[in-house]
Design a protein around this motif. Structure first.
Motif, PDB file in Angstrom:
ATOM      1  N   THR A 211     -13.652 -42.852  62.752  1.00 33.23           N
ATOM      2  CA  THR A 211     -13.085 -44.191  62.544  1.00 33.23           C
ATOM      3  C   THR A 211     -12.401 -44.713  63.793  1.00 33.23           C
ATOM      4  N   ASP A 212     -11.991 -43.810  64.671  1.00 37.42           N
ATOM      5  CA  ASP A 212     -11.249 -44.198  65.870  1.00 37.42           C
ATOM      6  C   ASP A 212     -12.194 -44.779  66.919  1.00 37.42           C
ATOM      7  N   GLY A 213     -12.604 -46.042  66.700  1.00 33.33           N
ATOM      8  CA  GLY A 213     -13.525 -46.676  67.626  1.00 33.33           C
ATOM      9  C   GLY A 213     -13.134 -48.088  68.027  1.00 33.33           C
ATOM     10  N   LEU A 214     -12.167 -48.663  67.305  1.00 33.21           N
ATOM     11  CA  LEU A 214     -11.674 -50.005  67.613  1.00 33.21           C
ATOM     12  C   LEU A 214     -10.156 -49.963  67.764  1.00 33.21           C
ATOM     13  N   ASP A 215      -9.618 -50.910  68.502  1.00 35.92           N
ATOM     14  CA  ASP A 215      -8.177 -50.938  68.775  1.00 35.92           C
ATOM     15  C   ASP A 215      -7.374 -51.059  67.479  1.00 35.92           C
ATOM     16  N   GLY A 216      -6.615 -50.015  67.161  1.00 36.35           N
ATOM     17  CA  GLY A 216      -5.737 -50.059  66.004  1.00 36.35           C
ATOM     18  C   GLY A 216      -6.396 -49.771  64.672  1.00 36.35           C
ATOM     19  N   LEU A 217      -7.710 -49.595  64.637  1.00 36.02           N
ATOM     20  CA  LEU A 217      -8.397 -49.420  63.359  1.00 36.02           C
ATOM     21  C   LEU A 217      -7.977 -48.129  62.664  1.00 36.02           C
ATOM     22  N   ALA A 218      -8.138 -46.999  63.345  1.00 35.52           N
ATOM     23  CA  ALA A 218      -7.847 -45.705  62.717  1.00 35.52           C
ATOM     24  C   ALA A 218      -6.365 -45.559  62.411  1.00 35.52           C
ATOM     25  N   ILE A 219      -5.502 -45.978  63.327  1.00 31.06           N
ATOM     26  CA  ILE A 219      -4.072 -45.788  63.109  1.00 31.06           C
ATOM     27  C   ILE A 219      -3.551 -46.720  62.021  1.00 31.06           C
ATOM     28  N   GLY A 220      -4.132 -47.925  61.900  1.00 33.36           N
ATOM     29  CA  GLY A 220      -3.747 -48.823  60.819  1.00 33.36           C
ATOM     30  C   GLY A 220      -4.118 -48.256  59.467  1.00 33.36           C
ATOM     31  N   CYS A 221      -5.315 -47.700  59.370  1.00 36.91           N
ATOM     32  CA  CYS A 221      -5.743 -47.067  58.116  1.00 36.91           C
ATOM     33  C   CYS A 221      -4.911 -45.826  57.830  1.00 36.91           C
ATOM     34  N   THR A 222      -4.464 -45.139  58.880  1.00 34.39           N
ATOM     35  CA  THR A 222      -3.614 -43.958  58.702  1.00 34.39           C
ATOM     36  C   THR A 222      -2.267 -44.338  58.109  1.00 34.39           C
ATOM     37  N   ILE A 223      -1.702 -45.454  58.568  1.00 37.99           N
ATOM     38  CA  ILE A 223      -0.426 -45.930  58.012  1.00 37.99           C
ATOM     39  C   ILE A 223      -0.554 -46.132  56.506  1.00 37.99           C
ATOM     40  N   ILE A 224      -1.646 -46.750  56.084  1.00 36.65           N
ATOM     41  CA  ILE A 224      -1.860 -47.030  54.662  1.00 36.65           C
ATOM     42  C   ILE A 224      -2.059 -45.732  53.884  1.00 36.65           C
ATOM     43  N   ALA A 225      -2.885 -44.826  54.419  1.00 35.62           N
ATOM     44  CA  ALA A 225      -3.135 -43.550  53.744  1.00 35.62           C
ATOM     45  C   ALA A 225      -1.870 -42.710  53.664  1.00 35.62           C
ATOM     46  N   ALA A 226      -1.112 -42.664  54.763  1.00 34.72           N
ATOM     47  CA  ALA A 226       0.131 -41.887  54.774  1.00 34.72           C
ATOM     48  C   ALA A 226       1.158 -42.483  53.819  1.00 34.72           C
ATOM     49  N   GLY A 227       1.186 -43.811  53.707  1.00 33.03           N
ATOM     50  CA  GLY A 227       2.087 -44.453  52.761  1.00 33.03           C
ATOM     51  C   GLY A 227       1.759 -44.073  51.325  1.00 33.03           C
ATOM     52  N   ALA A 228       0.466 -44.067  51.008  1.00 35.02           N
ATOM     53  CA  ALA A 228       0.044 -43.664  49.660  1.00 35.02           C
ATOM     54  C   ALA A 228       0.393 -42.203  49.396  1.00 35.02           C
ATOM     55  N   LEU A 229       0.202 -41.359  50.396  1.00 34.62           N
ATOM     56  CA  LEU A 229       0.529 -39.938  50.239  1.00 34.62           C
ATOM     57  C   LEU A 229       2.031 -39.725  50.073  1.00 34.62           C
ATOM     58  N   THR A 230       2.827 -40.568  50.710  1.00 28.45           N
ATOM     59  CA  THR A 230       4.279 -40.469  50.549  1.00 28.45           C
ATOM     60  C   THR A 230       4.662 -40.663  49.095  1.00 28.45           C
ATOM     61  N   VAL A 231       4.064 -41.657  48.445  1.00 28.67           N
ATOM     62  CA  VAL A 231       4.340 -41.910  47.029  1.00 28.67           C
ATOM     63  C   VAL A 231       3.839 -40.754  46.171  1.00 28.67           C
ATOM     64  N   LEU A 232       2.606 -40.321  46.406  1.00 28.49           N
ATOM     65  CA  LEU A 232       2.010 -39.249  45.609  1.00 28.49           C
ATOM     66  C   LEU A 232       2.779 -37.946  45.748  1.00 28.49           C
ATOM     67  N   THR A 233       3.215 -37.653  46.964  1.00 30.30           N
ATOM     68  CA  THR A 233       3.958 -36.419  47.197  1.00 30.30           C
ATOM     69  C   THR A 233       5.313 -36.453  46.507  1.00 30.30           C
ATOM     70  N   TYR A 234       5.963 -37.589  46.589  1.00 32.93           N
ATOM     71  CA  TYR A 234       7.290 -37.712  45.972  1.00 32.93           C
ATOM     72  C   TYR A 234       7.213 -37.529  44.453  1.00 32.93           C
TER      73      TYR A 234
END
Length: 378
Positions: A211-234
């Protein structure tokens, strides 16, 4: 470390330090600490990468618009790793074994990516480790994580039973119990679990990498995925929420919320420098580390089956590459997409890079929100 020092050691003498016992407090400050670390040391790291001429090599067959990115510093994933690991060590409970499992995962997959990036820089080409070598080391790291979790299962602080979305009372156990009664072969009863976890970790780390092929694409999706995992983990580690949502409750996994918060903060900080037009790329050291970390957290909280939604864009990108390669080999050179991974296909359709990134972020958010709805739709 701060939890151990200020709460466990100094709390009896200074009662306001009791605030460090609250997971929400430590998660918030872990995220803020990660964000500040990334923002503060980001310019220094980028400048050092420029000084050492650690720059991105753009392949000739890539989109023409990407040629101007040649020379942009890469291996910025080192910044992400530092910004995740330092707050995790500072704000989490160091006696929690799951914290060290995800720390090892981040470092292990990050080290593989670092070696791959370093070889690319030294040889000045778009090929680092061979595919076999990279896969071999990814499997080794994944096996070590899976075996460690099996060991924790023996102490009854981890479960090999899976959580199935939309189903309340179905928790398949990835073991062969009949092997447990056979002398000298009892350890093989966990073989299905070990194989499954290895496949999940290897696929996830490579999916983020693709996914890391466009400026900010992979890291933006990572923010969203990590946010969801924060809720699920809690909620997985919280006695009230876990019982209400009828989840497998594993009290010690709640501490991973601190790690997930750090991942969110570090990713936001890196996006500051990686947003279009990017000042730095994360490289394999960042993408492999993030993919491995995301998958490891999902495995520990037994939500692997939600990964296709938590990281929906990552999965689509990986599948597009698999389909493209399969079609090319099996259909005599015919392709399904104009170019794989999927984001390049839309670029060649005429979408501007910024539009591809924004729309993929929106899709990632929809996927993640759907993953969270499965907590109640059971």
């Amino acid at each position: 470390m701060l939890y151990w020092l200020l709460y466990q050691k100094l709390f009896p003498y200074f009662h306001p330090f009791r605030i460090f016992q609250y997971l929400t407090f430590r998660t918030a400050f872990s995220s803020l600490t990660a964000l500040l670390i990334a923002l503060i040391i980001g310019p220094y790291v980028i400048e050092k990468l420029r000084q050492f001429q650690i720059s991105q090599y753009i392949r000739d067959e890539g989109p023409e618009s990407h040629k101007k990115k040649s020379g942009t510093p890469t291996m910025g994933g080192v910044l992400i790793a530092i910004a995740i690991l330092l707050p995790t060590v500072l704000w989490s409970n160091p006696s929690n074994p799951f914290v060290w499992v995800v720390v090892f995962s981040t470092i292990g997959f990050g080290a593989i990516g670092f070696a791959d990036d370093y070889i690319k820089v030294v040889k000045r080409r778009n090929l680092g480790l061979t595919a076999r070598a990279k896969m071999f080391w990814q499997v080794i790291v994944s096996l070590m994580i899976a075996i460690t979790l099996v060991g924790l299962q023996q102490f009854r602080i981890f479960s090999t039973k899976m959580t199935v979305p939309f189903v309340k009372n179905f928790h398949p156990d990835l073991v062969w119990p009949w092997l447990g009664s056979i002398p000298h072969l009892g350890f093989l009863m966990f073989l299905p679990f070990v194989i499954f976890v290895t496949l999940v970790l290897v696929f996830s780390s490579n999916a983020v990498n693709l996914t890391d092929g466009l400026d900010g694409l992979a890291i933006g999706c990572t923010i969203i995925a990590a946010g969801a995992l924060t809720v699920l983990t809690y909620v997985s580690g919280h006695v009230v929420f876990a019982d209400y949502l009828e989840l497998q409750r594993m009290p010690k996994v709640g501490e991973l919320t601190v790690f997930c918060g750090a991942m969110v903060g570090a990713s936001i900080g890196f996006l500051w420098y990686n947003a279009h037009p990017a000042e730095v790329f994360m490289g394999d050291v960042g993408s492999l580390a993030l993919g491995g970390a995301i998958a490891t957290v999902a495995v520990i909280i037994r939500q692997e089956l939600l990964l296709p939604f938590i990281g929906g864009i990552f999965v689509l990108e990986a599948i597009s590459v698999i389909l493209q390669v399969g079609s090319y080999k099996l259909r005599g050179g015919k392709r399904i997409f104009k170019m794989a991974p999927l984001h390049h296909h839309f670029e060649l359709l005429g979408w501007k890079e910024s539009k591809v990134i924004a729309r993929f972020w929106i899709a990632a958010l929809v996927f993640a929100l759907f993953a969270l709805t499965t907590l109640k739709l059971r």
